[in-house]
Structures are given as structure tokens and as C-alpha cells.
Design an enzyme around this catalytic site. Structure first.
Site, mmCIF file in Angstrom:
data_model
loop_
_atom_site.group_PDB
_atom_site.id
_atom_site.type_symbol
_atom_site.label_atom_id
_atom_site.label_comp_id
_atom_site.label_asym_id
_atom_site.label_seq_id
_atom_site.Cartn_x
_atom_site.Cartn_y
_atom_site.Cartn_z
ATOM 1 N N TRP A 184 -28.453 24.230 -0.336
ATOM 2 C CA TRP A 184 -29.700 23.997 0.402
ATOM 3 C C TRP A 184 -30.391 25.343 0.553
ATOM 4 O O TRP A 184 -29.791 26.307 1.057
ATOM 5 C CB TRP A 184 -29.459 23.402 1.799
ATOM 6 C CG TRP A 184 -30.725 23.462 2.596
ATOM 7 C CD1 TRP A 184 -31.842 22.712 2.390
ATOM 8 C CD2 TRP A 184 -31.049 24.384 3.653
ATOM 9 N NE1 TRP A 184 -32.830 23.108 3.257
ATOM 10 C CE2 TRP A 184 -32.372 24.128 4.035
ATOM 11 C CE3 TRP A 184 -30.337 25.409 4.295
ATOM 12 C CZ2 TRP A 184 -33.014 24.848 5.041
ATOM 13 C CZ3 TRP A 184 -30.975 26.135 5.296
ATOM 14 C CH2 TRP A 184 -32.307 25.842 5.668
ATOM 15 N N GLU A 225 -29.545 19.614 -1.687
ATOM 16 C CA GLU A 225 -30.068 18.980 -0.467
ATOM 17 C C GLU A 225 -31.565 19.208 -0.309
ATOM 18 O O GLU A 225 -32.028 20.341 -0.203
ATOM 19 C CB GLU A 225 -29.324 19.550 0.757
ATOM 20 C CG GLU A 225 -29.815 18.988 2.086
ATOM 21 C CD GLU A 225 -29.099 19.602 3.296
ATOM 22 O OE1 GLU A 225 -28.333 20.578 3.116
ATOM 23 O OE2 GLU A 225 -29.319 19.118 4.419
ATOM 24 N N LYS A 227 -35.489 18.584 1.516
ATOM 25 C CA LYS A 227 -36.042 18.682 2.858
ATOM 26 C C LYS A 227 -37.555 18.503 2.817
ATOM 27 O O LYS A 227 -38.176 18.744 1.784
ATOM 28 C CB LYS A 227 -35.670 20.070 3.421
ATOM 29 C CG LYS A 227 -35.926 20.242 4.885
ATOM 30 C CD LYS A 227 -35.175 21.445 5.430
ATOM 31 C CE LYS A 227 -35.516 21.621 6.894
ATOM 32 N NZ LYS A 227 -34.663 22.608 7.543
ATOM 33 N N ASP A 258 -29.917 14.395 3.796
ATOM 34 C CA ASP A 258 -29.728 14.736 5.217
ATOM 35 C C ASP A 258 -30.633 13.783 5.996
ATOM 36 O O ASP A 258 -31.835 13.693 5.716
ATOM 37 C CB ASP A 258 -30.108 16.203 5.443
ATOM 38 C CG ASP A 258 -29.910 16.646 6.890
ATOM 39 O OD1 ASP A 258 -30.403 15.957 7.799
ATOM 40 O OD2 ASP A 258 -29.288 17.707 7.110
ATOM 41 N N HIS A 261 -34.081 14.912 7.173
ATOM 42 C CA HIS A 261 -34.960 15.609 6.232
ATOM 43 C C HIS A 261 -36.002 14.724 5.570
ATOM 44 O O HIS A 261 -36.460 15.005 4.474
ATOM 45 C CB HIS A 261 -34.129 16.296 5.153
ATOM 46 C CG HIS A 261 -33.390 17.483 5.665
ATOM 47 N ND1 HIS A 261 -32.768 18.393 4.848
ATOM 48 C CD2 HIS A 261 -33.184 17.912 6.926
ATOM 49 C CE1 HIS A 261 -32.198 19.322 5.585
ATOM 50 N NE2 HIS A 261 -32.427 19.058 6.849
ATOM 51 N N HIS A 285 -25.562 14.344 4.795
ATOM 52 C CA HIS A 285 -25.492 15.114 6.031
ATOM 53 C C HIS A 285 -25.994 14.184 7.104
ATOM 54 O O HIS A 285 -27.207 13.952 7.186
ATOM 55 C CB HIS A 285 -26.404 16.346 5.986
ATOM 56 C CG HIS A 285 -25.745 17.554 5.423
ATOM 57 N ND1 HIS A 285 -26.385 18.766 5.361
ATOM 58 C CD2 HIS A 285 -24.505 17.754 4.930
ATOM 59 C CE1 HIS A 285 -25.570 19.659 4.833
ATOM 60 N NE2 HIS A 285 -24.420 19.067 4.549
ATOM 61 N N ASP A 293 -36.846 17.276 12.550
ATOM 62 C CA ASP A 293 -35.491 17.589 12.097
ATOM 63 C C ASP A 293 -34.747 18.375 13.180
ATOM 64 O O ASP A 293 -34.382 19.530 13.004
ATOM 65 C CB ASP A 293 -35.598 18.415 10.798
ATOM 66 C CG ASP A 293 -34.254 18.810 10.236
ATOM 67 O OD1 ASP A 293 -33.276 18.086 10.474
ATOM 68 O OD2 ASP A 293 -34.187 19.845 9.556
ATOM 69 N N ASP A 295 -31.799 17.983 14.663
ATOM 70 C CA ASP A 295 -30.341 18.135 14.597
ATOM 71 C C ASP A 295 -29.644 17.887 15.930
ATOM 72 O O ASP A 295 -28.817 18.679 16.379
ATOM 73 C CB ASP A 295 -29.971 19.520 14.032
ATOM 74 C CG ASP A 295 -30.369 19.663 12.574
ATOM 75 O OD1 ASP A 295 -29.787 18.965 11.746
ATOM 76 O OD2 ASP A 295 -31.284 20.458 12.279
ATOM 77 N N ASP A 324 -24.089 17.110 10.149
ATOM 78 C CA ASP A 324 -24.879 18.340 10.221
ATOM 79 C C ASP A 324 -25.819 18.289 11.422
ATOM 80 O O ASP A 324 -26.874 17.664 11.366
ATOM 81 C CB ASP A 324 -25.685 18.518 8.921
ATOM 82 C CG ASP A 324 -26.503 19.806 8.938
ATOM 83 O OD1 ASP A 324 -26.225 20.673 9.772
ATOM 84 O OD2 ASP A 324 -27.421 19.936 8.102
HETATM 85 C C1 RNT Z 1 -31.054 22.631 7.009
HETATM 86 C C2 RNT Z 1 -30.052 21.838 6.268
HETATM 87 C C3 RNT Z 1 -28.730 22.512 6.035
HETATM 88 C C4 RNT Z 1 -28.250 23.289 7.238
HETATM 89 C C5 RNT Z 1 -26.841 23.800 7.145
HETATM 90 C C6 RNT Z 1 -26.552 24.840 8.158
HETATM 91 O O1 RNT Z 1 -32.170 21.923 7.348
HETATM 92 O O2 RNT Z 1 -29.845 20.616 6.922
HETATM 93 O O3 RNT Z 1 -27.811 21.600 5.596
HETATM 94 O O4 RNT Z 1 -28.354 22.531 8.397
HETATM 95 O O5 RNT Z 1 -26.576 24.207 5.867
HETATM 96 ZN ZN ZN Z 2 -28.250 19.369 6.193
#
Ligand code: RNT
Ligand code: ZN
Length: 417
Positions: A184, A225, A227, A258, A261, A285, A293, A295, A324
Site C-alpha cells: 500500500w 491495496e 484507496k 480495505d 477505502h 483489511h 476512512d 479506522d 486494519d
Molecule cells: C492505509 C491503509 C494501510 C495502512 C496500514 C498501516 O489507508 O489502510 O493498510 O492502514 O498499512
Molecule cells: Zn488497509
């Protein structure tokens, strides 16, 4: 009512729906979840001082953050003792552990810098997954790493990724289980680009160069990955979903989705079976976006249950499952345990649904019954089956695990000032 009685009556009730709870419990243990090491220290890592960059952010100042490898390992150990099942650990390159005088920059990382993690993984029967770290480094300051115009910077990151391939192979070889290497990059632009194509072309060529390096595909699953945007990169992301979808298909690597994302109403559950028509596996993720996003820690919400449904239908051999999120506003061990347990609860709930019956009804076009049955299943006593799973795994049931977290906070975390 006694716990065993509760399980027995739940089992009988599920039987009337054609669902065998023993099969569901056995299947649940087949889904290892890769727990992200970075929840424990707010994505700081150990390889250098300085702020988190890359357009991601932890918010909150809850005391007790792990400050070094020993603390992080102790915290992970505590979390694992409260999570049923055998799982995996997901490391970032920035978590290299250097002996005195051994410091190496990211383009010179070696397997030996991760030997203590292998030892730790062996002790806890964990598989290890890995991520190159394209942020929190001076060469990431412009917000452009593998898509950088400057070949000096770009080549640094290419070398970094190749080092990480070697380290992932080392993990797989040592632990006897393939390692996922997830790429990523944060690369993007704050404002509307003059040229959207050029950074992607540079990035594509950098990926080509990395993947031209021979590596053992039986040992390492390379994932990429995508985004939509990052903080400070709101207008343009080089590694967009379409970029990676096609790159993965053409180059025989895997997509990683993810759940934070995509656009806020998009759900990755819907993307899983689509990708699996064309790829052998899909990597995930699982996170919880709140308006963006953000988290947040996983809750057992509809999104999570929907994702779990698709994971269960796909089967454990086709999904590389990782979490994640990074919440620094609550006890970090509670964040790990809650997320891991919620992911498993969601999987169990999906395993306990009469999925074959529901599919047959859909095939017949009996959508009224599909709806009725799906709704009815929500109030079946799946909590009694979950408690049984925890009991058999020897971990605390229900919210009892939080007592251990509180005690650890008092004896250990609160001393970290
Ligand atoms: C960031 C991505 C990535 C990170 C990690 C720390 O938006 O989701 O995966 O969160 O690699
Ligand atoms: Zn991620």
C-alpha cells in the site's frame, strides 16, 4: 441456566433450521485472522522517530501506548490470551528490531532484523504477514514514493519492497505458512492533478520492476491495496481501485480490499465474490469507516456481518483475512480484542445461517421467504454458540475478558509514562 444447557438448547433450535452448530464451530476455527501489530503503538514503529505520515492518522491520547518491541510483544501476548483460536500477526517493515549498532534504513532491511518476531510467532503458533512501510520516512515527505518523479527516491522504495519480499519469504519458510506481502503506497495529490496518467505510469513501471525480481510464489502472496483518498491527498490517489484491479489481473498478484477505502455507501462484501470469479484469492483489511476512512474498531454491525457472509461462502482457502484499524482513544488492547472477537462473532453468525436453504430459495425466486428467513435468523441464540466457542478455547466468555484488560492496565500500561 447453565452454560452447557444453553448451548444444548441453541444447538437443538439451530437443528430445526437445518444448521449444525458443531460444524459451524469447527469451521470457525479454520479462519485465521491476521492481527495488525500497529494498533498497539499508534502506527509508530521502531525504526525512526517522527510523526506518522502517509495521509493516515491515529487520534486520541489514551495512556499506555507500547514504546518498544518488548512492550508491544507483551501487549500482543495479553490480547491473544483473550482471543479464541489460532491466528496470524501482521507486521510492518517499520517494526524491525535492531540490535545495538545494527540500524539499517528501509532499503537495507534483512530477515535478521525480524528474527525476534519469528521467535515470538513460533512461541504463539502465529503465521506472519508483512507490509513494506512507505510512510513516516523522509523519502515519503513529498507524498510520492513508488510514483516519485525522482529516480533516486523511487529506486529507494523499489529496493525497500524487494527487501520486504525476502523478509516475507523468510517468515513463510521459518513458520511453514505462506506470508502475505501487502503493498500500500500513500501516493496522491492534494488538489486536482494536471495529469492523472503520469504518476500511475511511473508507479506501474516501478511495480513491474519489483515483481520482475524472482520470488517464491508458494511462499509469498503479493497483494496490492487501493484507496480513494488520504488526508492531504484528497483529490487524487495514484493506487486507485481500477488501477490495481487491472494490474492484479494482468500480473498474477492479488487485490486487497480495505473496507474503509471506498465511497461511504460502498460495501466491500459485494466486491468479494466478483473478484473471486477471476482471482484465486482475495485479501481483506477489515476496518470500520465512520464518515471517512477513520479506522474505528470493528463493531458487530451490518457491514461486518455482510463481509463475514461473503467470507464464509467463499471459504477459508480463498480469503486472506486481516484487520486494519488504529484507535488511540481507548485502551489499545481492548481495541485489539474487541475487533478480533467481533470479526469471529460475525463469521460465526454467518456460519450459523441456513446458507444453502437461503440460496435455494433465491434460485427458486422465493424472495419473500428469503427475506423472512434472513430476518428470523437474526434473533436465533447465536450468542450461546459463541460462548461455547470461547469456553472450548479456554478464553473468558462474554465481556469477562475486559477484567483482564483492566488489570493489565493497572499493573502495566499505567506505568508507561
Ligand atoms: C492505509 C491503509 C494501510 C495502512 C496500514 C498501516 O489507508 O489502510 O493498510 O492502514 O498499512
Ligand atoms: Zn488497509
Amino acid at each position: 441456566m447453565k452454560d452447557a444447557t444453553r448451548y444444548a438448547s441453541a444447538k437443538a433450535l439451530y437443528q430445526t433450521f437445518g444448521v449444525d452448530t458443531e460444524t459451524a464451530l469447527a469451521k470457525l476455527s479454520e479462519f485465521p485472522i491476521s492481527m495488525h501489530c500497529w494498533q498497539g503503538d499508534d502506527v509508530n514503529g521502531f525504526d525512526r522517530e517522527g510523526a506518522l505520515s502517509g495521509g493516515i492518522q491515529t487520534t486520541g491520547n489514551y495512556p499506555g501506548r507500547a514504546r518498544n518491541a518488548a512492550e508491544l510483544m507483551a501487549d500482543i501476548e495479553k490480547a491473544l490470551s483473550l482471543i479464541p483460536g489460532t491466528h496470524r500477526l501482521n507486521l510492518h517493515a517499520s517494526y524491525a528490531i535492531f540490535q545495538p549498532g545494527q540500524w539499517a534504513d528501509r532499503d537495507a532491511l534483512l530477515p535478521e532484523h525480524f528474527a525476534p518476531w519469528v521467535e515470538f510467532a513460533r512461541k504463539h503458533k502465529l503465521g506472519l504477514d508483512f507490509n513494506p512501510t512507505f510512510f513516516s520516512h523522509p523519502f515519503a515527505d513529498t507524498g510520492r514514493t513508488l510514483s516519485n518523479e525522482d529516480s533516486k527516491i523511487r529506486n529507494f522504495w523499489i529496493r525497500h519492497t524487494v527487501c520486504c519480499l525476502r523478509i516475507a519469504e523468510y517468515f513463510a519458510r521459518e513458520l511453514g505458512t505462506p506470508s502475505t506481502l501487502n503493498i500500500w503506497i500513500p501516493d496522491g495529490l492534494k488538489d486536482i492533478p494536471a495529469d492523472r496518467a503520469r504518476p500511475r505510469k511511473i508507479y506501474k513501471e516501478a511495480l513491474d520492476e519489483i515483481l520482475a525480481t524472482p520470488y517464491d510464489r508458494k511462499l509469498v502472496n503479493v497483494t496490492i491495496e487501493s484507496k480513494v483518498f488520504g488526508i492531504g491527498f484528497e483529490s487524487y490517489t495514484v493506487g486507485s481501485h481500477e488501477f490495481y484491479l487491472n494490474y492484479a489481473a494482468k500480473n498474477n498478484v492479488l487485490c486487497l480490499l480495505d473496507s474503509g477505502h471506498f465511497h461511504p455507501t460502498e460495501n466491500i462484501a459485494d466486491k468479494i465474490p466478483s473478484l473471486l470469479l477471476y482471482a484465486d484469492k482475495v485479501a481483506l483489511h477489515v476496518s470500520r469507516p465512520v464518515r471517512w476512512d477513520s479506522d474505528h474498531v470493528l463493531r458487530l454491525d451490518d457491514m461486518l456481518r455482510d463481509i463475514a457472509h461473503e467470507i464464509v461462502l467463499a471459504g477459508s482457502d480463498r480469503i486472506l483475512l486481516a484487520l486494519d484499524y488504529f484507535d488511540a482513544s481507548i485502551n489499545r488492547i481492548a481495541a485489539w480484542v474487541l475487533g478480533m472477537r467481533n470479526m469471529q462473532k460475525a463469521l460465526l453468525a454467518a456460519l450459523l445461517d441456513p446458507n444453502e436453504k437461503l440460496s435455494a430459495l433465491q434460485e427458486k425466486g422465493d424472495f419473500s421467504q428469503v427475506l423472512v428467513l434472513q430476518e428470523e435468523c437474526k434473533s436465533l441464540p447465536f450468542g450461546d454458540v459463541w460462548d461455547e466457542y470461547c469456553r472450548r478455547a479456554g478464553v473468558p466468555e462474554r465481556a469477562d475478558w475486559f477484567n483482564a484488560v483492566s488489570e493489565y492496565e493497572q499493573t502495566t500500561l499505567s506505568k508507561r509514562i
